[in-house]
Design an enzyme around this catalytic site. Sequence first.
Site, PDB file in Angstrom:
ATOM      1  CE1 TYR A 127      -3.821  -2.279   0.194  1.00  0.00           C
ATOM      2  CE2 TYR A 127      -2.655  -3.317   2.018  1.00  0.00           C
ATOM      3  CZ  TYR A 127      -3.672  -3.333   1.081  1.00  0.00           C
ATOM      4  OH  TYR A 127      -4.521  -4.395   1.024  1.00  0.00           O
ATOM      5  N   PRO A 140     -11.369   0.148  -3.089  1.00  0.00           N
ATOM      6  CG  PRO A 140     -11.538  -1.919  -2.089  1.00  0.00           C
ATOM      7  CD  PRO A 140     -10.902  -0.580  -1.915  1.00  0.00           C
ATOM      8  CG  HIS A 361      -7.568  -2.219   0.302  1.00  0.00           C
ATOM      9  ND1 HIS A 361      -7.398  -3.005   1.413  1.00  0.00           N
ATOM     10  CD2 HIS A 361      -8.087  -3.027  -0.638  1.00  0.00           C
ATOM     11  CE1 HIS A 361      -7.796  -4.233   1.132  1.00  0.00           C
ATOM     12  NE2 HIS A 361      -8.225  -4.268  -0.100  1.00  0.00           N
ATOM     13  CB  SER A 572     -11.812  -9.953  -2.975  1.00  0.00           C
ATOM     14  OG  SER A 572     -11.614  -9.893  -1.626  1.00  0.00           O
TER      15      SER A 572
HETATM   16  N1  COA Z   1     -20.982 -28.792   2.091  1.00  0.00           N
HETATM   17  C1  COA Z   1     -21.944 -27.998   2.593  1.00  0.00           C
HETATM   18  N2  COA Z   1     -21.705 -26.746   3.080  1.00  0.00           N
HETATM   19  C2  COA Z   1     -20.444 -26.286   3.010  1.00  0.00           C
HETATM   20  C3  COA Z   1     -19.393 -27.061   2.473  1.00  0.00           C
HETATM   21  C4  COA Z   1     -19.709 -28.374   2.004  1.00  0.00           C
HETATM   22  N3  COA Z   1     -18.767 -29.167   1.488  1.00  0.00           N
HETATM   23  N4  COA Z   1     -18.260 -26.350   2.544  1.00  0.00           N
HETATM   24  C5  COA Z   1     -18.567 -25.160   3.108  1.00  0.00           C
HETATM   25  N5  COA Z   1     -19.896 -25.136   3.401  1.00  0.00           N
HETATM   26  C6  COA Z   1     -20.637 -24.054   4.057  1.00  0.00           C
HETATM   27  C7  COA Z   1     -19.870 -23.485   5.237  1.00  0.00           C
HETATM   28  O1  COA Z   1     -20.132 -24.217   6.411  1.00  0.00           O
HETATM   29  C8  COA Z   1     -20.420 -22.073   5.297  1.00  0.00           C
HETATM   30  O2  COA Z   1     -21.704 -22.117   5.905  1.00  0.00           O
HETATM   31  P1  COA Z   1     -22.435 -20.792   6.489  1.00  0.00           P
HETATM   32  O3  COA Z   1     -22.981 -20.037   5.327  1.00  0.00           O
HETATM   33  O4  COA Z   1     -23.503 -21.364   7.333  1.00  0.00           O
HETATM   34  O5  COA Z   1     -21.410 -20.037   7.249  1.00  0.00           O
HETATM   35  C9  COA Z   1     -20.639 -21.717   3.850  1.00  0.00           C
HETATM   36  O6  COA Z   1     -20.762 -22.960   3.168  1.00  0.00           O
HETATM   37  C10 COA Z   1     -19.536 -20.895   3.235  1.00  0.00           C
HETATM   38  O7  COA Z   1     -18.304 -21.594   3.281  1.00  0.00           O
HETATM   39  P2  COA Z   1     -17.223 -21.507   2.104  1.00  0.00           P
HETATM   40  O8  COA Z   1     -17.893 -20.996   0.890  1.00  0.00           O
HETATM   41  O9  COA Z   1     -16.504 -22.786   2.015  1.00  0.00           O
HETATM   42  O10 COA Z   1     -16.151 -20.490   2.599  1.00  0.00           O
HETATM   43  P3  COA Z   1     -16.210 -19.100   3.337  1.00  0.00           P
HETATM   44  O11 COA Z   1     -17.501 -18.391   3.188  1.00  0.00           O
HETATM   45  O12 COA Z   1     -15.751 -19.357   4.697  1.00  0.00           O
HETATM   46  O13 COA Z   1     -15.131 -18.236   2.539  1.00  0.00           O
HETATM   47  C11 COA Z   1     -12.918 -17.367   2.351  1.00  0.00           C
HETATM   48  C12 COA Z   1     -13.806 -18.624   2.348  1.00  0.00           C
HETATM   49  C13 COA Z   1     -11.514 -17.751   1.956  1.00  0.00           C
HETATM   50  C14 COA Z   1     -13.454 -16.350   1.351  1.00  0.00           C
HETATM   51  C15 COA Z   1     -12.964 -16.760   3.778  1.00  0.00           C
HETATM   52  O14 COA Z   1     -12.484 -17.672   4.713  1.00  0.00           O
HETATM   53  C16 COA Z   1     -12.147 -15.486   3.898  1.00  0.00           C
HETATM   54  O15 COA Z   1     -10.952 -15.510   4.146  1.00  0.00           O
HETATM   55  N6  COA Z   1     -12.808 -14.325   3.749  1.00  0.00           N
HETATM   56  C17 COA Z   1     -12.183 -13.029   3.806  1.00  0.00           C
HETATM   57  C18 COA Z   1     -11.685 -12.644   2.430  1.00  0.00           C
HETATM   58  C19 COA Z   1     -11.171 -11.246   2.437  1.00  0.00           C
HETATM   59  O16 COA Z   1     -10.265 -10.916   3.158  1.00  0.00           O
HETATM   60  N7  COA Z   1     -11.810 -10.393   1.628  1.00  0.00           N
HETATM   61  C20 COA Z   1     -11.571  -9.000   1.617  1.00  0.00           C
HETATM   62  C21 COA Z   1     -10.345  -8.611   0.896  1.00  0.00           C
HETATM   63  S1  COA Z   1     -10.331  -6.846   0.694  1.00  0.00           S
END
Ligand code: COA
Length: 644
Positions: A127, A140, A361, A572
């Site tokens: 940054y 963003p 950001h 993202s």
């Molecule tokens: N079967 C059924 N359900 C499942 C599954 C499976 N095999 N795998 C995952 N799920 C469910 C999870 O339990 C979760 O349930 P919920 O909606 O009840 O919480 C949901 O599906 C979503 O999980 P998933 O899509 O696997 O991942 P996530 O939402 O945790 O996202 C990342 C993963 C990497 C995006 C997240 O951990 C992360 O790091 N987010 C931040 C990103 C970031 O920094 N963004 C900003 C940058 S500026």
Amino acid sequence: MSISAVQKSNSTIDSNMLRTGLKLCGPKGFFLKPYASSFELSCHYASTNPAANVQNLPRLPVPKLSETLDKYLKTVRPHLNDEEFSQTTKLAKAFESGIGQKLQSLLESRAEKHLNWLEEWWLNTAYLEYRDPVVVYSSPGLVFPFRKFTNQNEQLQYAAKTLLAVLEYKSLIDRNQIPTEMMGKNPLDMSQYRKIFGTCRIPGEKRDKLSYNDSKYVTVIHNNHIFHVDLWGEDGAILDEEQIKNQLKKVMELSKSRTDKGIGILTSENRDTWAKAYNLLIKDDVNRESLADIERSLAVLCLDAPVDVWKCPDKNARQNLAAAQTIHGGGPDSNGCNRWFDKTVQFIVGADGITGLTYEHSPAEGQPIAVLTDYIIQYIEQGKKSTTQSAKPKDPILLKFNINNEVTQMVTTAKTNLNRLADNLELNCFTYEKYGKNFIKTQKMSPDSYLQMAMQYAFYRLHQTPGAHYESAATRMYVGGRTETIRSCSIESIEFAKTMLNAQSSAKEKVQAMKNAINAHKNYTVQALQGLGVDRHLLGLKLIALENGIEVPKIYSDAGYIKSAHMRISTSQVACKCDGFMCYGPLVPNGYATCYNPRDNDVNFATSSFASNTETDCGKYRTALEQSLQDMHDVLLKSTQSKL
Ligand code: COA
């Protein structure tokens, strides 16, 4: 804490993470627990400084060199021919047994001395030392659900409610009442929340800096004029909704005509150019005071001119228009001069109903900003009335600037540059309405990995070549943690795209290829969330070489490194419950950005590319993405039916 202790704490990381990922919930969510009491020790300044480790979180590990290099070789494979791959493999082996060992031990020593070995380096390299404009390249936009304002009163009422929601939310932050977010059983670092309000980026030649402040006023910009607006009265009481609305009305009355001398546009410039202008401006006492006033305010509120949003033919056109307004203000002839892009958050309330924010950001990731967004939307929709009322509101103050010819010329140049930037950003934002997370979960697949593989498939179907692909994973389970890169392009993702495009492949083969690709992505995600990805470790080894005067090893100039880090798809997940979405520009000239908000039954996508690039086409990418999502859905259903 020693390195071994770090490793020990890593081993306790909850295995549920694989299934649950990052649970982010608003204050009413179910996965939340109150801050640990030790967190309550923090005053505003101490708590923006993770050195205190008030949450007692584990420290970011330094991954094992051999494991990172094994992973690295897997991720470069799709981008290289056999000869290139053999050369990259040779270099990686030489690095592992040679200079890499020395760099690894230097990095481990750094990790013993710093609570988070990466944090300061990352802030600077990603940054503060980045010289391109924050507009398009870094900051963003976040589009809130659309409103229809039919008169000025409605616009101002909404703006007043937004500010009250912000004050309520800030008060929760200050009182340590924002519930700690969890990933499985692991609490996440909450320090980013304390950097949202009062923070301002200050331009500097070569490197900018961040200024953290606390105050009781906001900066309001209207018709490119900049105002100081107190939210507390002379008697120390907070203003109520009606009073804030009146203050904003006064601002509008004091700035009825648009000025073409607004200096906010300078914040959209290349950072060295802006630093030069800033240094000229602060030589004058009046300017210095005005700049300091903006720097210390809680946030910016942009009262924007109308953009005919309700004349757009459909939601898609409205979403594109709103994304442009929140990323670059629609250029200098629209609302691009009605901004102060250095402020961490600028709330945008447009005259005819575009609302949202732009965020700088460097102090925080998108997710805390998305949580704040849900809070604001919920506050407004509840129609809550403020109860306190100040007897003595203070009048808004117009901030004055003495602008000489040199600065006037810089303002003119900045307008030309912003125009160019805005014209060059193609946006295609849309709600994919056919299904959302729920359908994907019924297939027992991770929604995030599934959507990532849809993007891989879309890129391959459009360009017939693997697209290096960046996804952010939060490393906030560690003190001071920010992100790690998930390298979403894999041997399996390309095999999946090829199988889907092969007319000879059966539904069963396609589903199997999809599962393999999704599992490969999920495995990488789990590693990245634990700080065990490729990119931050390799960055650390390079930076420690530079810091110690060691020549940067050849592995960094090799085709494998260059091609796999040329992120043609920059993505993202920024999840919010409301019908909003975050949006930003691509990372590389021939790339696409895809920010997405997966909801239960739909997904908001914001895609972009650069108009000047002849290889990319945002419209075609969107079509390919929609087709890919449809194909994946259809083949899954077909395969289920054939089992019945
Ligand atoms: N079967 C059924 N359900 C499942 C599954 C499976 N095999 N795998 C995952 N799920 C469910 C999870 O339990 C979760 O349930 P919920 O909606 O009840 O919480 C949901 O599906 C979503 O999980 P998933 O899509 O696997 O991942 P996530 O939402 O945790 O996202 C990342 C993963 C990497 C995006 C997240 O951990 C992360 O790091 N987010 C931040 C990103 C970031 O920094 N963004 C900003 C940058 S500026």
